[in-house]
Design a protein around this motif. Structure first.
Motif, PDB file in Angstrom:
ATOM      1  N   SER A 104      -3.766  -2.526  11.897  1.00  0.00           N
ATOM      2  CA  SER A 104      -4.393  -2.446  10.603  1.00  0.00           C
ATOM      3  C   SER A 104      -3.975  -1.316   9.615  1.00  0.00           C
ATOM      4  N   TYR A 105      -3.777  -0.244  10.373  1.00  0.00           N
ATOM      5  CA  TYR A 105      -3.283   1.242   9.589  1.00  0.00           C
ATOM      6  C   TYR A 105      -1.582   0.793   9.202  1.00  0.00           C
ATOM      7  N   LEU A 106      -0.905   0.297  10.081  1.00  0.00           N
ATOM      8  CA  LEU A 106       0.363  -0.062   9.495  1.00  0.00           C
ATOM      9  C   LEU A 106       0.567  -1.268   8.456  1.00  0.00           C
ATOM     10  N   LYS A 107      -0.202  -2.286   8.790  1.00  0.00           N
ATOM     11  CA  LYS A 107      -0.126  -3.136   7.858  1.00  0.00           C
ATOM     12  C   LYS A 107      -0.623  -2.709   6.312  1.00  0.00           C
ATOM     13  N   LYS A 108      -1.491  -2.030   6.317  1.00  0.00           N
ATOM     14  CA  LYS A 108      -2.057  -1.468   4.995  1.00  0.00           C
ATOM     15  C   LYS A 108      -0.717  -0.563   4.218  1.00  0.00           C
ATOM     16  N   PHE A 114       2.368  -0.831   4.831  1.00  0.00           N
ATOM     17  CA  PHE A 114       3.538  -1.436   4.424  1.00  0.00           C
ATOM     18  C   PHE A 114       2.875  -2.286   2.905  1.00  0.00           C
ATOM     19  N   PHE A 115       1.687  -2.751   3.021  1.00  0.00           N
ATOM     20  CA  PHE A 115       1.251  -3.680   1.933  1.00  0.00           C
ATOM     21  C   PHE A 115       1.185  -2.965   0.713  1.00  0.00           C
ATOM     22  N   ILE A 116       0.818  -1.500   0.829  1.00  0.00           N
ATOM     23  CA  ILE A 116       0.539  -0.853  -0.318  1.00  0.00           C
ATOM     24  C   ILE A 116       2.029  -0.193  -0.989  1.00  0.00           C
ATOM     25  N   GLU A 117       2.864   0.133  -0.171  1.00  0.00           N
ATOM     26  CA  GLU A 117       4.323   0.394  -0.444  1.00  0.00           C
ATOM     27  C   GLU A 117       4.802  -0.832  -1.139  1.00  0.00           C
ATOM     28  N   THR A 118       4.675  -1.988  -0.790  1.00  0.00           N
ATOM     29  CA  THR A 118       5.368  -3.066  -1.176  1.00  0.00           C
ATOM     30  C   THR A 118       4.659  -3.552  -2.842  1.00  0.00           C
ATOM     31  N   ILE A 119       3.153  -3.336  -2.846  1.00  0.00           N
ATOM     32  CA  ILE A 119       2.536  -3.232  -3.998  1.00  0.00           C
ATOM     33  C   ILE A 119       2.909  -2.594  -5.285  1.00  0.00           C
ATOM     34  N   ILE A 120       3.236  -1.204  -4.637  1.00  0.00           N
ATOM     35  CA  ILE A 120       3.733  -0.243  -5.674  1.00  0.00           C
ATOM     36  C   ILE A 120       5.244  -0.404  -6.032  1.00  0.00           C
ATOM     37  N   SER A 121       5.916  -0.964  -5.198  1.00  0.00           N
ATOM     38  CA  SER A 121       7.298  -1.330  -5.627  1.00  0.00           C
ATOM     39  C   SER A 121       7.605  -2.385  -6.676  1.00  0.00           C
ATOM     40  N   VAL A 122       6.434  -3.409  -6.759  1.00  0.00           N
ATOM     41  CA  VAL A 122       6.598  -4.393  -7.747  1.00  0.00           C
ATOM     42  C   VAL A 122       5.810  -4.288  -8.926  1.00  0.00           C
ATOM     43  N   LEU A 123       5.090  -3.035  -8.912  1.00  0.00           N
ATOM     44  CA  LEU A 123       4.573  -2.742 -10.232  1.00  0.00           C
ATOM     45  C   LEU A 123       5.237  -2.691 -11.588  1.00  0.00           C
ATOM     46  N   PRO A 124       4.657  -3.589 -12.770  1.00  0.00           N
ATOM     47  CA  PRO A 124       5.591  -3.782 -13.757  1.00  0.00           C
ATOM     48  C   PRO A 124       5.927  -2.313 -14.362  1.00  0.00           C
ATOM     49  N   PRO A 125       7.206  -2.055 -14.994  1.00  0.00           N
ATOM     50  CA  PRO A 125       7.323  -0.627 -15.538  1.00  0.00           C
ATOM     51  C   PRO A 125       6.429  -0.126 -16.787  1.00  0.00           C
ATOM     52  N   GLU A 126       5.983  -1.324 -17.371  1.00  0.00           N
ATOM     53  CA  GLU A 126       5.094  -0.871 -18.656  1.00  0.00           C
ATOM     54  C   GLU A 126       3.747  -0.201 -18.006  1.00  0.00           C
ATOM     55  N   LEU A 144      -5.496   2.046 -10.169  1.00  0.00           N
ATOM     56  CA  LEU A 144      -4.453   2.862  -9.772  1.00  0.00           C
ATOM     57  C   LEU A 144      -4.963   4.057  -8.945  1.00  0.00           C
ATOM     58  N   LEU A 145      -6.110   4.392  -9.095  1.00  0.00           N
ATOM     59  CA  LEU A 145      -6.984   5.762  -8.441  1.00  0.00           C
ATOM     60  C   LEU A 145      -7.157   5.071  -6.892  1.00  0.00           C
ATOM     61  N   ARG A 146      -7.834   3.703  -6.954  1.00  0.00           N
ATOM     62  CA  ARG A 146      -8.202   3.276  -5.569  1.00  0.00           C
ATOM     63  C   ARG A 146      -6.891   3.183  -4.801  1.00  0.00           C
ATOM     64  N   LEU A 147      -5.670   2.807  -5.514  1.00  0.00           N
ATOM     65  CA  LEU A 147      -4.533   2.546  -4.870  1.00  0.00           C
ATOM     66  C   LEU A 147      -4.031   3.824  -4.021  1.00  0.00           C
ATOM     67  N   LEU A 148      -4.237   4.894  -5.116  1.00  0.00           N
ATOM     68  CA  LEU A 148      -3.537   6.219  -4.587  1.00  0.00           C
ATOM     69  C   LEU A 148      -4.734   6.817  -3.635  1.00  0.00           C
ATOM     70  N   LYS A 149      -6.009   6.588  -3.566  1.00  0.00           N
ATOM     71  CA  LYS A 149      -6.864   6.994  -2.497  1.00  0.00           C
ATOM     72  C   LYS A 149      -6.557   6.362  -1.081  1.00  0.00           C
ATOM     73  N   VAL A 184      -3.741   6.153   4.509  1.00  0.00           N
ATOM     74  CA  VAL A 184      -2.881   5.459   5.403  1.00  0.00           C
ATOM     75  C   VAL A 184      -1.371   6.264   5.503  1.00  0.00           C
ATOM     76  N   ASN A 185      -1.430   7.416   4.716  1.00  0.00           N
ATOM     77  CA  ASN A 185      -0.112   8.144   4.672  1.00  0.00           C
ATOM     78  C   ASN A 185       1.006   7.663   4.142  1.00  0.00           C
ATOM     79  N   THR A 186       0.933   6.988   3.127  1.00  0.00           N
ATOM     80  CA  THR A 186       2.062   6.213   2.438  1.00  0.00           C
ATOM     81  C   THR A 186       3.217   7.285   2.122  1.00  0.00           C
ATOM     82  N   ASP A 187       4.403   6.664   1.971  1.00  0.00           N
ATOM     83  CA  ASP A 187       5.603   7.474   1.758  1.00  0.00           C
ATOM     84  C   ASP A 187       5.162   8.326   0.406  1.00  0.00           C
TER      85      ASP A 187
END
Length: 423
Positions: free
Chosen positions: A86-90, A92-104, A113-118, A123-126
């Motif tokens: 579960s830790y690894l999946k979260k 990977f999922f969060i890093e993927t979500i951040i990579s597809v955020l629109p530039p606006e 965004l704050l919940r995503l940051l928390k 999960v020790n995201t990059d």
């Protein structure tokens, strides 16, 4: 024939035109797919020229569906898998979500965004992904709430409960955006200042929070952004109450952050009776309240008016003359009080130095007293003999010993006994 209005679900779109693209249809389709298929689908949606806010809604809905923490609601039915998976999946999922955020930057809500940051910190995201989220949060920090910014510290190095370093970075970046780009008015800065003061009051109860971290966050907000310093005073008072082992210099440096002129009457009354504050800070609060009281009594007076009406040969009104006399008396009283405080400080320093000297001589105090007493008695006996005997002759072998002396006619006479000489 009865005519019924069209039902709410009916559409007025002509049959020869396809139905418009709605967020609901995209969300329903996207939430069924896996993460890889979701990224491809989202890319196809973006090529169709869909608005950025709609793209942000799709991403937010999809992320909250698969990671309940991002929706702000607890997951009552966790998947039956190990904690490591579960830790690894979260992550990977969060890093993927951040990579597809629109530039606006305005396309994603600040709360998400704050919940995503928390969750990313948990999960020790990059670090590179987290920095991108921090930039977006700092852009809209004035829209955050107190509950959303209370992000715990997941670092093993820092022992604080809240991630104060993260909050410092967000506030500094927000202030830099305003100073450099001038993107928002002062209203947003005022909101962030109130948010920081409330955050400091909550973080101050942590005994592990160091003074430099507290002062750095408090000073990250410009002084002009605070309309009142009541919130900052409350946070500092809470910190002083929790950290009772602060030195005198540390308390002084901490209380210098407070502008006594920005305190309300209630806060000033509390500060005047607060034993945790340094004496100089209390005096500044009293001076500020006195100045504000005088300004309310005489709102028309100005300190730049240095010329006297009598010197100009004018006959000023009685009200102006009395207010000017009152101002002069008040200035003299303040000056006298300042001089009295400085005098008391010097006396305290002198008394402390004398006490230190006495403590150093404490061990040899009684022997010194005995020697001083014997010396004093010897001097007194010599003085008495000199006064009673004009020839001033005595035996120097012993102090106070009476010896015959010769008078003017060569006759020997003995001075009176010691006890009689002192009578």
């Amino acid at each position: 024939m009865n005519h019924h209005p069209p039902s709410p679900t009916s559409t007025t779109t002509p049959p020869d035109h396809p139905p418009p693209v709605t967020a609901k249809s995209w969300l329903d389709d996207a939430c069924i797919a896996e993460i890889d298929h979701f990224v491809k689908t989202l890319s196809g949606i973006q090529t169709k020229g869909v608005r950025p806010d709609l793209i942000g809604s799709i991403i937010t809905h999809y992320a909250c569906k698969w990671i309940p923490e991002l929706s702000g609601e607890p997951d009552h039915h966790p998947p039956p898998q190990s904690a490591t998976v579960s830790y690894l999946k979260k992550r990977f999922f969060i890093e993927t979500i951040i990579s597809v955020l629109p530039p606006e930057k305005e396309s994603i809500p600040c709360s998400f965004l704050l919940r995503l940051l928390k969750t990313g910190n948990m999960v020790n995201t990059d670090r590179n992904y987290l920095q991108e989220v921090e930039k977006r949060v700092a852009w809209r920090l004035d829209q955050a709430t107190m509950k959303e910014i209370m992000i715990p510290c997941f670092s093993h190095v820092t022992g604080t409960l809240l991630d104060v370093e993260l909050m410092v970075r967000l506030v500094k970046r927000f202030v830099d955006n305003i100073n450099v780009e001038g993107l928002r008015s002062g209203v947003g800065l005022f909101k962030v200042a109130k948010l920081v003061d409330a955050y400091l009051a909550e973080a101050a109860v942590d005994s592990e929070l160091k003074l430099p971290e507290f002062m750095e966050l408090a000073g990250a907000v410009p002084a002009q952004a605070r309309a009142t310093d009541d919130g900052l005073y409350r946070a500092i008072d809470t910190y002083l109450k929790t950290h009772v082992n602060l030195t005198k210099e540390e308390r002084k440096s901490l209380c210098k952050l407070i502008d006594s002129q920005k305190l309300s009457i209630e806060a000033s009354l509390h500060a005047a009776q607060n034993e945790r504050l340094p004496v100089r800070s209390v005096i500044q609060v009293l001076f500020s309240e006195q100045a504000k009281l005088h300004s309310h009594i005489n709102p028309s007076r100005t300190f730049t008016d240095t010329k006297s009406p009598n010197r100009l040969g004018l006959d000023p009104p009685d009200r102006y003359h009395s207010s000017r006399d009152m101002m002069t008396l008040q200035q003299m009283e303040i000056k006298r009080l300042k001089e009295h405080v400085n005098k008391l400080e010097r006396q305290c320093q002198l008394m402390q130095s004398q006490i230190d000297k006495l403590l150093e001589k404490k061990k040899g105090f009684f022997s010194w007293r005995k020697l001083a007493t014997s010396t004093t008695l010897g001097a007194m006996s010599v003085e008495v003999v000199d006064d009673k005997v004009e020839g001033k002759g005595y035996d120097s072998g012993s102090i106070g010993k009476q010896t015959p002396v010769k008078g003017k006619h060569g006759r020997s006479k003995t001075p009176k006994p010691w006890r009689q000489s002192t009578s």
